[in-house]
Write an enzyme that holds these catalytic residues in place. Structure first.
Site, PDB file in Angstrom:
ATOM      1  N   GLN A  93      11.334  -6.677   9.139  1.00 23.18           N
ATOM      2  CA  GLN A  93      11.552  -7.860   9.892  1.00 23.18           C
ATOM      3  C   GLN A  93      13.369  -7.352   9.840  1.00 23.18           C
ATOM      4  O   GLN A  93      13.963  -6.898   8.537  1.00 23.18           O
ATOM      5  CB  GLN A  93      11.385  -9.393   8.751  1.00 23.18           C
ATOM      6  CG  GLN A  93      11.549 -10.464   9.743  1.00 23.18           C
ATOM      7  CD  GLN A  93      11.765 -11.190   9.528  1.00 23.18           C
ATOM      8  OE1 GLN A  93      12.269 -11.525   9.184  1.00 23.18           O
ATOM      9  NE2 GLN A  93      10.887 -12.391   9.929  1.00 23.18           N
ATOM     10  N   CYS A 100      15.026 -18.284  11.442  1.00 21.61           N
ATOM     11  CA  CYS A 100      15.507 -18.959   9.957  1.00 21.61           C
ATOM     12  C   CYS A 100      16.727 -19.377  10.557  1.00 21.61           C
ATOM     13  O   CYS A 100      17.330 -19.497  11.201  1.00 21.61           O
ATOM     14  CB  CYS A 100      15.796 -17.462   9.588  1.00 21.61           C
ATOM     15  SG  CYS A 100      16.753 -17.860   8.199  1.00 21.61           S
ATOM     16  N   LYS A 112       9.509 -13.556  15.299  1.00 20.77           N
ATOM     17  CA  LYS A 112       8.145 -14.143  14.613  1.00 20.77           C
ATOM     18  C   LYS A 112       9.546 -15.825  14.730  1.00 20.77           C
ATOM     19  O   LYS A 112      10.685 -15.792  14.697  1.00 20.77           O
ATOM     20  CB  LYS A 112       8.312 -14.228  13.055  1.00 20.77           C
ATOM     21  CG  LYS A 112       8.161 -14.842  12.037  1.00 20.77           C
ATOM     22  CD  LYS A 112       8.385 -14.558  11.030  1.00 20.77           C
ATOM     23  CE  LYS A 112       7.748 -15.711   9.867  1.00 20.77           C
ATOM     24  NZ  LYS A 112       9.025 -17.032   9.643  1.00 20.77           N
ATOM     25  N   GLY A 158       2.286 -21.097   9.155  1.00 23.14           N
ATOM     26  CA  GLY A 158       2.759 -22.233   8.759  1.00 23.14           C
ATOM     27  C   GLY A 158       1.655 -23.300   8.398  1.00 23.14           C
ATOM     28  O   GLY A 158       0.669 -24.422   8.812  1.00 23.14           O
ATOM     29  N   GLY A 159       1.630 -23.746   7.020  1.00 19.25           N
ATOM     30  CA  GLY A 159       1.058 -24.695   6.465  1.00 19.25           C
ATOM     31  C   GLY A 159      -0.016 -23.997   5.318  1.00 19.25           C
ATOM     32  O   GLY A 159      -0.823 -25.256   5.693  1.00 19.25           O
ATOM     33  N   GLY A 183       2.941 -17.927   4.731  1.00 19.20           N
ATOM     34  CA  GLY A 183       4.144 -17.359   3.368  1.00 19.20           C
ATOM     35  C   GLY A 183       3.635 -18.009   1.591  1.00 19.20           C
ATOM     36  O   GLY A 183       2.892 -17.471   0.961  1.00 19.20           O
ATOM     37  N   ARG A 184       4.464 -19.209   1.621  1.00 19.27           N
ATOM     38  CA  ARG A 184       4.298 -19.550   0.326  1.00 19.27           C
ATOM     39  C   ARG A 184       2.427 -19.964  -0.324  1.00 19.27           C
ATOM     40  O   ARG A 184       3.096 -19.595  -1.681  1.00 19.27           O
ATOM     41  CB  ARG A 184       5.159 -20.840   0.750  1.00 19.27           C
ATOM     42  CG  ARG A 184       5.967 -21.114   0.904  1.00 19.27           C
ATOM     43  CD  ARG A 184       6.760 -22.467   1.514  1.00 19.27           C
ATOM     44  NE  ARG A 184       6.614 -22.951   2.399  1.00 19.27           N
ATOM     45  CZ  ARG A 184       6.023 -23.781   3.096  1.00 19.27           C
ATOM     46  NH1 ARG A 184       7.197 -24.961   2.386  1.00 19.27           N
ATOM     47  NH2 ARG A 184       5.656 -24.010   4.233  1.00 19.27           N
TER      48      ARG A 184
HETATM   49  C1  LIG Z   1      11.334 -18.223   0.543  1.00 19.62           C
HETATM   50  C2  LIG Z   1      11.157 -18.260   1.065  1.00 19.62           C
HETATM   51  C3  LIG Z   1      12.177 -17.734   1.847  1.00 19.62           C
HETATM   52  C4  LIG Z   1      11.243 -17.150   3.112  1.00 19.62           C
HETATM   53  N1  LIG Z   1      12.065 -16.110   3.756  1.00 19.62           N
HETATM   54  C5  LIG Z   1      12.188 -15.798   5.319  1.00 19.62           C
HETATM   55  C6  LIG Z   1      12.236 -14.601   6.050  1.00 19.62           C
HETATM   56  O1  LIG Z   1      13.134 -13.768   4.992  1.00 19.62           O
HETATM   57  N2  LIG Z   1      12.142 -14.185   7.926  1.00 19.62           N
HETATM   58  C7  LIG Z   1      11.159 -15.220   7.792  1.00 19.62           C
HETATM   59  O2  LIG Z   1      11.180 -15.199   9.323  1.00 19.62           O
HETATM   60  N3  LIG Z   1      10.826 -16.294   7.337  1.00 19.62           N
HETATM   61  C8  LIG Z   1      11.521 -16.498   6.138  1.00 19.62           C
HETATM   62  N4  LIG Z   1      10.536 -18.054   5.174  1.00 19.62           N
HETATM   63  C9  LIG Z   1       8.887 -18.796   5.969  1.00 19.62           C
HETATM   64  C10 LIG Z   1       7.906 -18.137   6.296  1.00 19.62           C
HETATM   65  O3  LIG Z   1       8.072 -16.464   6.352  1.00 19.62           O
HETATM   66  C11 LIG Z   1       7.413 -18.618   6.644  1.00 19.62           C
HETATM   67  O4  LIG Z   1       7.315 -18.810   8.031  1.00 19.62           O
HETATM   68  C12 LIG Z   1       6.991 -19.993   6.237  1.00 19.62           C
HETATM   69  O5  LIG Z   1       7.530 -19.848   4.905  1.00 19.62           O
HETATM   70  C13 LIG Z   1       6.172 -21.414   7.134  1.00 19.62           C
HETATM   71  O6  LIG Z   1       5.165 -20.371   6.438  1.00 19.62           O
HETATM   72  P1  LIG Z   1       3.995 -21.260   4.605  1.00 19.62           P
HETATM   73  O7  LIG Z   1       3.447 -22.320   5.333  1.00 19.62           O
HETATM   74  O8  LIG Z   1       2.561 -20.344   5.237  1.00 19.62           O
HETATM   75  O9  LIG Z   1       4.564 -20.534   3.715  1.00 19.62           O
HETATM   76  C14 LIG Z   1      10.450 -17.691   4.192  1.00 19.62           C
HETATM   77  C15 LIG Z   1      10.037 -18.498   3.682  1.00 19.62           C
HETATM   78  C16 LIG Z   1      10.341 -18.528   1.911  1.00 19.62           C
HETATM   79  C17 LIG Z   1       9.113 -20.003   1.269  1.00 19.62           C
END
Ligand SMILES: Cc1cc2nc3c(=O)[nH]c(=O)nc-3n(C[C@H](O)[C@H](O)[C@H](O)COP(=O)(O)O)c2cc1C
Length: 319
Positions: free
Chosen positions: A66, A96, A134, A207-208, A228-229
């Site tokens: 990425q 971001c 993304k 997301g979520g 993600g998280r």
């Molecule tokens: C610690 C952290 C770092 C992140 N860094 C990036 C990143 O480098 N590039 C990106 O596109 N999104 C980044 N995100 C966003 C995640 O890729 C994702 O879109 C977001 O957490 C929502 O998904 P989730 O609800 O499943 O966590 C980051 C999220 C977290 C929590």
């Protein structure tokens, strides 16, 4: 798209999905697509040690690089770098919202300039690697599906076929990045609508997502789900989704994961200090008896101990 081809992926997360984390996740989930943390074109092209960010282990495939940036020529050069390092694809970060990224005029603020994003995507495709983007639903408090549709339509004209949509807006002012992952409302239905409007594109939702059931509910309507998280805090969730998708019969044994991880750590010898690996392992015992004991044990990882020695201790106590 048949169920067998549906995409399950782990989101790029800065400071979290480094190569050691990705290797750990791969041991748990053989079929998911992994992403690097966002790497800026400046870090990759002008940084002192780009190799450090670009290198990975073969087990991590399929692995997508990425990138963040806003200069087409830099994207072209990064595209060739990604090919040289044999990544499986390149993804542009248009999600971001951090002030640092806004200052560089990239990340989420690029949603305001679909024309320019299309130019960046064409440049990223220069080496022939598959490209994806993304992005968010929109910017600030403007809730406008038609604008999102136009954005996707315009970027698709560049030849980009794979869109990963973090299903909420990015508020560029007033929220920090963590709040920007919680406060703007989630609209999964908008992403499903995109798939209906652009059936020829690969639309992946993000997301979520926290539970296998909600992930599975999405698959009939979209081509992929990116987690993600929840994947970081509870990595066995990925294996649960694999089971539900019919890709495996049972959850991996935690002891086996630790053994496989020790083989990986041994390949690093003394050059991998324990905390660089242990920091990613908190979620291994998520939600099961012994989780607290495991987390306390992780706290004993010391800088002067190798990851391999640390895992040997872990196996004695936990396997
Ligand atoms: C610690 C952290 C770092 C992140 N860094 C990036 C990143 O480098 N590039 C990106 O596109 N999104 C980044 N995100 C966003 C995640 O890729 C994702 O879109 C977001 O957490 C929502 O998904 P989730 O609800 O499943 O966590 C980051 C999220 C977290 C929590």
């Amino acid at each position: 798209m048949a169920m067998s081809e549906k995409i399950l992926s782990v989101a790029p997360m800065l400071d979290w999905t480094d190569r050691h984390c990705r290797h750990f996740l791969r041991l748990i989930c053989p079929s998911c697509v992994l992403y690097t943390e966002m790497l800026t074109t400046n870090a990759l092209l002008l940084g002192r040690d780009p190799q450090r960010f670009l290198e990975y282990s073969a087990a991590e495939h399929p692995l997508i690089l990425q990138v963040g940036g806003d200069d087409p020529e830099a994207m072209r050069r990064v595209s060739w770098l990604a090919r040289e390092y044999q990544y499986d694809g390149i993804n542009l970060n248009v999600g971001c919202p951090s002030p640092r990224v806004q200052k560089g005029s990239f990340g989420a603020c690029l949603m305001a300039t679909p024309e320019h994003v299309a130019t960046l995507m064409t440049a990223l495709a220069d080496s022939g690697l598959p490209v994806s983007i993304k992005h968010r639903l929109g910017l600030d408090r403007e809730e406008n599906y038609a604008a999102l549709q136009q954005f996707v339509g315009r970027v698709a004209q560049s030849g980009c076929r794979h869109f990963i949509v973090h299903a909420r807006n990015a508020w560029l002012k007033g929220l920090n990045p963590a709040e920007n992952r919680e406060i703007p409302p989630l609209r999964w239905d908008w992403v499903q609508q995109l798939k209906q409007d652009f059936p020829h594109l690969q639309i992946e939702i993000n997301g979520g997502f926290k539970a296998p059931a909600t992930v599975l509910e999405q698959y009939p309507s979209v081509d992929g789900v990116m987690i993600g998280r929840a994947a970081y805090h509870n990595p066995l969730l990925l294996a649960e989704v694999e089971i539900a998708l019919g890709r495996r019969a049972q959850l991996p044994e935690r002891g086996q994961i630790l053994e496989d991880l020790m083989t990986y750590a041994e390949s690093w010898g003394e050059t991998l200090p324990a905390p660089r690996l242990s920091r990613h392992l908190h979620g291994l015992y998520y939600g099961v008896a012994g989780a607290g004991e495991w987390r306390r044990f992780l706290g004993t990882a010391a800088l002067n101990e190798s990851a391999a020695d640390f895992l040997r201790r872990a196996l004695q106590q936990f396997a």
